[in-house]
Design a protein around this motif. Sequence first.
Motif, mmCIF file in Angstrom:
data_model
loop_
_atom_site.group_PDB
_atom_site.id
_atom_site.type_symbol
_atom_site.label_atom_id
_atom_site.label_comp_id
_atom_site.label_asym_id
_atom_site.label_seq_id
_atom_site.Cartn_x
_atom_site.Cartn_y
_atom_site.Cartn_z
ATOM 1 N N SER A 292 -26.508 -11.961 -9.966
ATOM 2 C CA SER A 292 -25.585 -12.965 -10.491
ATOM 3 C C SER A 292 -24.170 -12.439 -10.331
ATOM 4 O O SER A 292 -23.961 -11.232 -10.099
ATOM 5 N N PHE A 293 -23.206 -13.320 -10.461
ATOM 6 C CA PHE A 293 -21.823 -12.854 -10.371
ATOM 7 C C PHE A 293 -21.451 -12.041 -11.608
ATOM 8 O O PHE A 293 -20.541 -11.211 -11.555
ATOM 9 N N ALA A 294 -22.180 -12.232 -12.714
ATOM 10 C CA ALA A 294 -21.960 -11.390 -13.892
ATOM 11 C C ALA A 294 -22.263 -9.926 -13.568
ATOM 12 O O ALA A 294 -21.620 -9.015 -14.103
ATOM 13 N N ASP A 295 -23.243 -9.684 -12.680
ATOM 14 C CA ASP A 295 -23.521 -8.311 -12.246
ATOM 15 C C ASP A 295 -22.323 -7.734 -11.504
ATOM 16 O O ASP A 295 -21.995 -6.555 -11.644
ATOM 17 N N ALA B 98 -7.653 4.710 -6.852
ATOM 18 C CA ALA B 98 -7.499 3.291 -6.537
ATOM 19 C C ALA B 98 -8.248 2.897 -5.275
ATOM 20 O O ALA B 98 -8.855 1.820 -5.208
ATOM 21 N N ALA B 99 -8.226 3.772 -4.255
ATOM 22 C CA ALA B 99 -8.902 3.450 -2.994
ATOM 23 C C ALA B 99 -10.417 3.400 -3.182
ATOM 24 O O ALA B 99 -11.102 2.527 -2.623
ATOM 25 N N ILE B 100 -10.950 4.319 -3.997
ATOM 26 C CA ILE B 100 -12.391 4.337 -4.250
ATOM 27 C C ILE B 100 -12.805 3.119 -5.059
ATOM 28 O O ILE B 100 -13.829 2.479 -4.776
ATOM 29 N N VAL B 101 -12.004 2.772 -6.063
ATOM 30 C CA VAL B 101 -12.297 1.595 -6.879
ATOM 31 C C VAL B 101 -12.316 0.340 -6.011
ATOM 32 O O VAL B 101 -13.217 -0.504 -6.118
ATOM 33 N N LEU C 127 -17.364 -1.032 -14.600
ATOM 34 C CA LEU C 127 -17.803 0.359 -14.540
ATOM 35 C C LEU C 127 -16.935 1.206 -13.611
ATOM 36 O O LEU C 127 -16.847 2.423 -13.771
ATOM 37 N N THR C 128 -16.327 0.577 -12.615
ATOM 38 C CA THR C 128 -15.594 1.323 -11.589
ATOM 39 C C THR C 128 -14.087 1.136 -11.679
ATOM 40 O O THR C 128 -13.364 1.501 -10.749
ATOM 41 N N GLU C 129 -13.588 0.585 -12.811
ATOM 42 C CA GLU C 129 -12.166 0.270 -12.859
ATOM 43 C C GLU C 129 -11.284 1.502 -13.044
ATOM 44 O O GLU C 129 -10.079 1.448 -12.805
ATOM 45 N N ASP C 130 -11.862 2.636 -13.463
ATOM 46 C CA ASP C 130 -11.086 3.870 -13.610
ATOM 47 C C ASP C 130 -11.306 4.760 -12.388
ATOM 48 O O ASP C 130 -12.384 4.777 -11.800
ATOM 49 N N LEU D 289 -29.504 -1.743 -13.903
ATOM 50 C CA LEU D 289 -28.123 -1.308 -13.784
ATOM 51 C C LEU D 289 -27.810 -0.119 -14.679
ATOM 52 O O LEU D 289 -27.043 0.764 -14.297
ATOM 53 N N ASN D 290 -28.404 -0.082 -15.878
ATOM 54 C CA ASN D 290 -28.049 0.987 -16.811
ATOM 55 C C ASN D 290 -29.271 1.477 -17.584
ATOM 56 O O ASN D 290 -30.359 0.901 -17.496
ATOM 57 N N ARG D 291 -29.072 2.541 -18.358
ATOM 58 C CA ARG D 291 -30.165 3.183 -19.088
ATOM 59 C C ARG D 291 -30.759 2.249 -20.135
ATOM 60 O O ARG D 291 -31.982 2.200 -20.316
ATOM 61 N N ARG D 292 -29.898 1.535 -20.849
ATOM 62 C CA ARG D 292 -30.386 0.657 -21.905
ATOM 63 C C ARG D 292 -31.306 -0.411 -21.335
ATOM 64 O O ARG D 292 -32.367 -0.711 -21.917
#
Length: 318
Positions: A152-155, A168-171, A162-165, A55-58
């Motif tokens: 998982s649902f945590a994903d 609104a339609a894209i989110v 990550l997409t909350e900003d 999911l991410n770089r780390r």
Amino acid sequence: LQLAMVDPLVVRGSFFRPNLRLHARRKGAGTPPVREAILRLVRARPEQSGIVYCLNRRAAEATAAFLRDRGIRAGAYHAGMEAAARAEAQEAFRRDRIEVMVATVAFGMGIDKPDVRFVIHRDLPGSLESYYQEIGRAGRDGLPADCVAFYSFADVASYERLTEDGDAAIVARRKRQVRQLFEFFERGGCRHQRLVRHFDERIGPCRVACDRCLGSDVLGEAAAAARARLRPPPRAAAVAGAPRCGESDTEVLARLRALRRRLADERNVPAYVVFGDATLAEMAAHRPGSEAELLAVAGVGPKKLRLYGAPFLAALRE
């Protein structure tokens, strides 16, 4: 002036890739920790090329380091790396200098390696479209390849953070897409059938290419493969027509892959340019002992026989 096509030929391909074996395991619920499960899957496929998406770089850096510490030739790839470092990592993967590329979605465009034998998703992808695109990097040579997704649902919650900003339609669309993929993994029925239906194609159950149809457990299979490798090989019987050596096809194949990598490095070409996986597998199974027998192997023509025939025959006679 308007021109119209008369009786045009319409060709429609299929989204169904029967050589891709689809598996999914929910994190927790009897599944070992994800990085341990990934290690088990990789070790069950020695010397095979694979991609692990994170999911991410780390997570990509940490997973690659975890695999390297346990003897796996693994590299990392993500957008936070310098361009030169990314190019070096991709070239190492193409040349089989590393077995496993652990990457974010930044690793994808321009991959022309046909012999990727597995794609593992450490985390839930962002959508069905992303999932299909990423598993599509496996098995481009037509040979079987495993695609294993951990989710998982945590994903889902991580993607939503990550997409909350933003717009609104894209989110809202991104949240809907990731929840749709979660439901895809959760539901019963043939995975291939439901995957291609998303792209408006109708097929029957695959029957042989997903864990739902086969009732298979990819982690259990990996554990069984590990136990089999620990058993001593059976003693070869001294009878006419016995193999030239007591090695298994897997051991011979590993030696041929190592030779392929060395010859490719000498000629400064990707390993698959020397011979593809299917050709090496046929050599390991049939053990050709002469130029005529080697030429009968699919993928060996007169030019490649001239370039590589002698070292491969020598390796097969060892």
